[in-house]
Design a protein around this motif. Structure first.
Motif, PDB file in Angstrom:
ATOM      1  N   HIS A 496      -2.973  -4.908  -0.220  1.00  0.00           N
ATOM      2  CA  HIS A 496      -1.621  -4.863   0.340  1.00  0.00           C
ATOM      3  C   HIS A 496      -1.585  -5.598   1.667  1.00  0.00           C
ATOM      4  O   HIS A 496      -2.600  -5.806   2.306  1.00  0.00           O
ATOM      5  N   ASP A 500       2.775  -3.242   4.803  1.00  0.00           N
ATOM      6  CA  ASP A 500       2.945  -2.221   3.767  1.00  0.00           C
ATOM      7  C   ASP A 500       2.114  -0.995   4.070  1.00  0.00           C
ATOM      8  O   ASP A 500       2.559   0.146   3.890  1.00  0.00           O
ATOM      9  N   ARG A 515       6.265  -2.911  -4.509  1.00  0.00           N
ATOM     10  CA  ARG A 515       6.475  -4.358  -4.493  1.00  0.00           C
ATOM     11  C   ARG A 515       6.557  -4.814  -5.929  1.00  0.00           C
ATOM     12  O   ARG A 515       5.694  -4.516  -6.729  1.00  0.00           O
TER      13      ARG A 515
END
Lengths: 520, 292
Positions: A496, A500, A515
């Motif tokens: 990530h 995030d 996502r």
């Protein structure tokens, strides 16, 4: 008859005394057979018996007039451990090329004013049944010698020579360079990247300052460090006010006397060598910044033997905790014990005996998780609480999600059994470790170096017993408000983004933001 | 010496005497037409044309006092928000060293450094950024933000953001002036954004009664000038940029509810240099080394 005569003549030729048959000579002075059993044998040392008593040996601390602190604890035993701890480490290397502490650690116990080389030192120590070692960490460097209890004076004299009067010749520096190069190559090839990950997470959490500076010498600096740089560094940091002489198994008065004789007033080998470029000690306070450090590395073929080692990506997520001087340090230690964790091989399933949270919630539930361990690094002015986990590169997204959820759950409810188990485990780990003499030595040395007092194990046990569920939730909340630090090693395609992870940790339930990706 | 003191009390001060003893004098009143000027840069310059604004401070009209003792720190701190110091500060700002070198600058941002009094004690107001913000979450900063296209100028940006975050109306802020721009990140590769700190006096403030915007501001707290100018509360951190031979030092203030570090500390350092020149020495330092 003839044989006896020949034997007698032989003995006379060689000057051998005629010994009565069957008796061997134990006693050099007099016949043991002549000493009654109610008296001790004259030439043997007087035995010292251990007494069964409730007396705990106190730690005594004295400060000498040049600033050196001397501390000791007279623990019972045949051997003693005496050493010097210096307030110097990789965190002080801002104005210098990084890696000086790594060099000093490898250069310890080499040639000094009195000893020609390491072999001479080891031979000298052998007479006292002794061993020596040097260990450096981010904020302290320790030189320690364990030897027979009676030999305090020679040991202190040796230590003074080694710490204050090293020669640091060109040849030794060459050897050290080669050793460090080998060590760095070895670390890169190992399947277990623990030291690399520690460096990465510290560099991510404390960007470019004090504790975040590399502890292992960066390859570019290996050739840059030479005798002048080392002496410059030593002249600033190896001063009596930054040193502690600690001894375990020695009498305090004897240690102080030895210190006064062999350390106070002695000139170091770097004094009088001219002016050095760096003149001021760095007294920076550590600044936690948070951030991300990634190291892309192909870990698919890392095994050195015929058996294949699984390809793993390692992720460490950390948050700021507190320094060991604060009151919140003990709750953080209990939290660390409660999270626990380790390798999945040890997990074994329910009933095996591993009941910490990372085992129950993470390793027992997700078979693809290879290990998940919680660490707590604490320094004089800051701290870092992190969880290290590793899995196959395809599982990295899930792995980060699991870690973030565990972090957020730390601020949630804490079970009573879980908490008391963690407290008891911490107390017993503390007491069991402090049965070993070298660990007692490090404990008293570090405590006196940093705080000038020593908290006894009993005090720590009381503080641990006083931790409540509210304390744990409070320190977890405090931790979750700081910026996260992330370090990752291996194949990072599925990792990530930092934002995030930040959002996930700030959310109420620890869910990562979704996502939408077309390509999995 | 005694003659000199009595002469001062009567305000018949020979010019040359003042010029050489400029440092030891303090006179905070506008009732006298005294005009001290000196060749040295450490002058105490008092304007004889000071115009006081509505909310002013008790010591403004006090006659000259403590002339026999040297200029004391407590007095300086008590008077730090007065008109005299304001003019001194505004004079000092152009003389200060600029931190921005020739880096490319893109969009600007502005913050307001809220000088205030909390229960009469001169202080500076700080905000704790909410943990929900993406950049610099949980850090201590000043109210402010990015420049909008609708803003007239930098000062307007600062005041608008302050009003949004703290609920302090723009009309109640006595804007002193703005410091030189400071780069947001000391990163030579990326485009660096510059931040301008605007000094503004917001008067007497009760931090508990401010209306905070919860999405952006988690808390608000003041730190008094005596705290900020106390050397025991200040430390520094030297950072070494990896792969470079470059190190830079930044101040850190401890002892308050939260630690003040980073860009906020740099701005605070510049503010203190401008406002309390004699009592504060800058900690900011950067150096290039030959070999690392």
């Amino acid at each position: 008859m003839a044989a006896r005569v020949i034997a007698a003549r032989c003995r006379n030729i060689y000057g051998l005394k005629k010994k009565p048959h069957g008796l061997r000579n134990f006693c050099s002075s007099g016949d043991p057979g002549s000493v009654p059993l109610s008296q001790p044998l004259p030439s043997l040392p007087v035995p010292q018996y251990a007494t069964v008593s409730n007396q705990t040996y106190d730690t005594k601390i004295t400060t000498l007039e040049n600033g050196l602190k001397v501390t000791s604890e007279n623990k019972f035993g045949q051997f003693c451990t005496v050493g010097v701890l210096v307030d110097s480490g990789s965190r002080h290397e801002v104005e210098f090329p990084s890696g000086i502490s790594h060099f000093l650690e490898k250069l310890a116990f080499n040639s000094t004013a009195r000893f020609g080389n390491r072999d001479d030192i080891l031979q000298q120590l052998e007479k006292y049944g002794g061993i020596c070692d040097c260990q450096s960490s981010r904020d302290t460097i320790m030189y320690a010698v364990s030897a027979d209890r009676k030999e305090v004076e020679p040991v202190v004299s040796l230590l003074s020579d080694v710490v204050l009067k090293p020669n640091i010749t060109e040849l030794e520096i060459e050897d050290t360079r080669r050793a460090i190069q080998f060590e760095l190559e070895d670390l890169n090839m190992r399947p277990d990247p623990e030291p690399l990950l520690t460096e990465l997470i510290h560099a991510a959490a404390f960007r470019d300052n004090t504790v975040g500076l590399p502890k292992l010498c960066p390859p570019d600096n290996i050739l840059q460090i030479d005798q002048t740089t080392l002496f410059n560094y030593l002249s600033l940091h190896y001063v009596p006010s930054r040193m502690v002489l600690a001894g375990v198994g020695v009498k305090h008065e004897a240690l102080v006397e030895a210190a006064n004789k062999y350390i106070v007033g002695h000139k170091a080998s770097w004094e009088g060598q001219g002016r050095y470029p760096v003149k001021m000690v760095d007294e920076s306070i550590a600044q936690y910044t948070g951030g991300m450090r990634q190291l892309e590395k192909d870990m698919s073929n890392i095994s050195l033997g015929p058996n294949k080692f699984p390809e793993l990506t390692h992720v460490v997520i950390g948050l700021e905790s507190c320094s060991y001087n604060e009151a919140d340090f003990i709750p953080f230690a209990v939290l660390n014990m409660m999270m626990g964790g380790g390798g999945s091989f040890s997990a074994g399933g329910p009933g095996k005996g591993m009941y910490t949270r990372l085992y129950l919630n993470v390793l027992n539930r997700y078979h693809w998780m290879y290990n998940a361990t919680a660490y707590h690094h604490s320094y004089e002015d800051t701290g870092l609480f992190c969880i290290h986990a590793s899995a196959h590169p395809t599982e990295v997204r899930e792995l980060v999600g699991v870690l973030v959820r565990e972090f957020v759950r730390m601020a949630g409810p804490v079970g009573g059994v879980e908490l008391s188990r963690a407290k008891t485990q911490l107390q017993s780990m503390l007491m069991m470790n402090l049965e070993a003499r070298p660990i007692v030595f490090e404990d008293i040395g570090r405590q006196v170096l940093n705080n000038n007092t020593r908290k006894t194990p009993q005090e720590f046990c009381d503080m641990i017993a006083a931790v409540t569920e509210e304390d744990i939730r409070r320190v977890a909340r405090r931790m979750l408000e700081t910026k996260p630090s992330v370090a990752a090693l291996g194949d990072l395609r599925q990792l990530h983004s930092y934002e995030d992870i930040q959002t996930g940790l700030a959310s109420r339930d620890g869910q990562m933001p979704r996502r939408f990706t077309l390509f999995r | 010496m005694k003659l000199w003191i009595s002469a001062l009390k009567n305000n018949h001060i020979p010019q040359r005497v003042l010029a050489s003893h400029a440092r030891t004098l303090c006179c905070y009143t506008s009732n006298h037409n005294t005009n001290f000027s000196s060749k040295s840069t450490r002058t105490r310059h008092v304007s004889n044309k000071s115009n006081f604004q509505g909310k002013q401070f008790l010591s403004a009209n006090k006659p000259c006092r403590e002339l026999s003792t040297s200029f004391s720190k407590e007095t300086a701190i008590q008077n730090i928000l007065l008109e005299e110091n304001k003019l001194r500060t505004l004079e000092m700002i152009p003389k200060m060293r600029s931190i921005v070198t020739n880096e490319k600058v893109s969009v600007g941002a502005a913050v307001l450094v809220p000088l205030c009094t909390v229960k009469g004690v001169p202080s500076v107001l700080f905000t704790l950024r909410s943990s929900r913000l993406r950049s610099h979450q949980g850090e201590v900063s000043f109210p402010g933000g990015m420049c909008d296209s609708t803003d007239r100028d930098i000062v307007h940006t600062a005041l608008r953001e302050t009003e949004e975050e703290l609920g302090i109306p723009s009309s109640s802020v006595d804007v002193w002036g703005s410091l030189k721009p400071i780069p947001d990140r000391l990163n030579l590769q990326r485009n660096t954004m510059t931040v301008v700190a605007v000094l503004g006096n917001v008067g007497e403030v009760d931090p508990a009664k401010l209306k905070l915007s919860p999405r952006e501001v988690a808390a608000v707290f003041p730190l008094s000038f005596s705290h900020l100018l106390d050397p025991a509360r200040q430390r520094y951190t030297t950072m070494k940029r990896r792969h470079d031979n470059y190190s830079y030092t930044m101040p850190v203030w401890l002892g308050g509810p939260h630690r003040v570090w980073g860009l906020t500390a740099i701005m605070l350092d510049q503010v203190l240099v401008a406002m309390a020149t004699d009592w504060y020495r800058t900690v900011l330092r950067s150096s290039w080394r030959q070999c690392r």
